[in-house]
Design a protein around this motif. Structure first.
Motif, PDB file in Angstrom:
ATOM      1  N   THR A  23      38.190  39.130  34.224  1.00 50.80           N
ATOM      2  CA  THR A  23      37.743  40.488  33.890  1.00 50.80           C
ATOM      3  C   THR A  23      36.229  40.510  33.729  1.00 50.80           C
ATOM      4  N   CYS A  26      34.667  40.329  37.258  1.00 53.87           N
ATOM      5  CA  CYS A  26      34.725  41.606  37.978  1.00 53.87           C
ATOM      6  C   CYS A  26      33.806  42.633  37.329  1.00 53.87           C
ATOM      7  N   HIS A  34      36.508  49.737  33.460  1.00 54.28           N
ATOM      8  CA  HIS A  34      37.722  50.341  34.016  1.00 54.28           C
ATOM      9  C   HIS A  34      38.020  49.767  35.403  1.00 54.28           C
ATOM     10  N   ASP A  35      37.005  49.712  36.258  1.00 57.02           N
ATOM     11  CA  ASP A  35      37.193  49.146  37.597  1.00 57.02           C
ATOM     12  C   ASP A  35      37.547  47.665  37.513  1.00 57.02           C
ATOM     13  N   GLU A  37      39.215  46.091  35.205  1.00 57.56           N
ATOM     14  CA  GLU A  37      40.645  45.981  34.883  1.00 57.56           C
ATOM     15  C   GLU A  37      41.501  46.166  36.131  1.00 57.56           C
ATOM     16  N   ASP A  38      41.192  47.206  36.897  1.00 59.50           N
ATOM     17  CA  ASP A  38      41.978  47.479  38.097  1.00 59.50           C
ATOM     18  C   ASP A  38      41.880  46.342  39.107  1.00 59.50           C
ATOM     19  N   LEU A  39      40.678  45.785  39.260  1.00 54.11           N
ATOM     20  CA  LEU A  39      40.491  44.740  40.268  1.00 54.11           C
ATOM     21  C   LEU A  39      41.102  43.414  39.832  1.00 54.11           C
ATOM     22  N   GLN A  41      43.895  43.301  38.166  1.00 54.39           N
ATOM     23  CA  GLN A  41      45.296  43.528  38.513  1.00 54.39           C
ATOM     24  C   GLN A  41      45.524  43.298  40.003  1.00 54.39           C
ATOM     25  N   GLU A  42      44.600  43.790  40.827  1.00 56.37           N
ATOM     26  CA  GLU A  42      44.706  43.583  42.268  1.00 56.37           C
ATOM     27  C   GLU A  42      44.600  42.093  42.613  1.00 56.37           C
ATOM     28  N   CYS A  72      36.317  42.211  44.804  1.00 51.60           N
ATOM     29  CA  CYS A  72      35.149  42.956  44.337  1.00 51.60           C
ATOM     30  C   CYS A  72      34.235  43.345  45.500  1.00 51.60           C
ATOM     31  N   ALA A  75      35.691  46.206  47.250  1.00 52.99           N
ATOM     32  CA  ALA A  75      35.573  47.428  46.450  1.00 52.99           C
ATOM     33  C   ALA A  75      34.163  47.993  46.468  1.00 52.99           C
TER      34      ALA A  75
END
Length: 328
Positions: A23, A26, A34-35, A37-39, A41-42, A72, A75
């Protein structure tokens, strides 16, 4: 138990300990918790899907970092950087001029220490973690092209060998060394070292933070101003303006803060980006409502930098409620 379930359990058992540091990785790359966290998970989803191909030629940790870095970089394609107001290249503003929000700008976000590993128990690792997620550094990293950003983080923060980074990015070692040199040079121009930044561990620093809280909760602007250093900076995304010097910060608070009297503000301590921070609440309609996350940088002379993040979606990430009763 099926073989698939066993494999999933084995993967999670081995991979979960790396979640916080991934985390943080990223977050350094994206500038958004926020991003991040999402990445993450991905990253875990991709790793799980391809876990059967993992042959152990590198450590699981390195393998996960490789996946996370590529996630990353993908993204970041087509995205601009996440700035703070002071990084937009504008001069400090008139504190009494009208404020105009810029919600369309993807502003830099603060990160809770609990999510990035900057609050764990190993003192040696705490120092490293805190410095690698400080706001000034994260903001400066946003000035680098994504691949340079990745190279600098992998080489200077994570201490990967140049050959490892070259393999990840599918470039030569010479190219990695060149990108690192350019990234370091650029970083030096936008993120000068923080001099004498103090950790809030001494009695003096704890007392300074106590007085900071009391001054805001009393809405005593004169007391607030007295706590800032002569060159202090104050900024408040999503407002694109920033302010420098105790006098201007005091004028700003007097002219623009919706608080009007003692007790209108409530500050509760949190930790963000390896620095002291506060969840600030504003009294309205008989309760305290989430107002802003305030991250502060201390020096031996006082408060050097204050950033107010007016994003109420950050409060749950810090484990803070949307409202507080007046008696709390």
């Amino acid at each position: 138990m099926t073989t698939t379930t066993q494999a999933q359990d084995e993967f999670l058992r081995q991979a979960d300990p790396y979640r916080r540091e991934l985390t943080a990785h990223c977050y350094r790359m994206l500038g958004s918790i926020h991003d991040a966290e999402d990445l993450v998970q991905e990253t875990y989803l991709r790793a799980w899907r391809s876990y059967h191909t993992f042959e152990g030629r590198s450590s699981l940790r390195s393998w996960l970092y490789r996946i996370a870095t590529n996630v990353c970089l993908t993204a970041l394609e087509g995205r601009g950087r996440r700035p703070l107001p002071s990084g937009l290249g504008t001069a400090s503003a008139d504190p009494e001029a009208p404020l105009t929000e810029r919600p369309e700008v993807p502003w830099l976000e603060p990160a809770p220490d609990a999510m990035t590993g900057a609050s764990h128990a190993d003192p040696a690792q705490i120092v490293t973690s805190r410095e690698s997620v400080r706001l000034a550094l994260i903001a400066a990293l946003q000035h680098l092209p994504p691949r340079q950003r990745a190279v600098l983080i992998l080489r200077d923060v994570l201490k990967w060998r140049a050959a490892e980074v070259a393999e990840l990015l599918d470039v030569s070692t010479a190219a990695v060394n060149s990108m690192l040199q350019r990234a370091r040079a650029q970083l030096a121009t936008v993120a000068p070292a923080e001099d004498e930044v103090a950790e809030p561990a001494t009695r003096h620093q704890r007392d300074l933070l106590r007085r900071y809280v009391e001054a805001f909760e009393r809405y005593d602007v004169k007391a607030i101003v007295s706590l800032f250093t002569a060159d202090a900076v104050w900024e408040m995304p999503p407002f694109p303006t920033w302010y420098q010097g105790p006098d201007d910060i005091g004028r700003l608070i007097s002219a623009q803060c919706p608080a009007q009297r003692p007790g209108d503000l409530r500050l509760l301590p949190v930790e963000a980006n390896g620095r002291p921070a506060f969840a600030m609440y504003l009294r309205q309609d008989g309760v305290y409502h989430a107002f802003a996350i305030n991250v502060v940088t201390l020096t031996s002379a006082g408060v050097k930098h204050g950033t107010m993040f007016f994003d109420r979606s950050l409060f749950p990430l810090f484990g803070m409620p949307d409202t507080l009763p007046l008696a709390a």
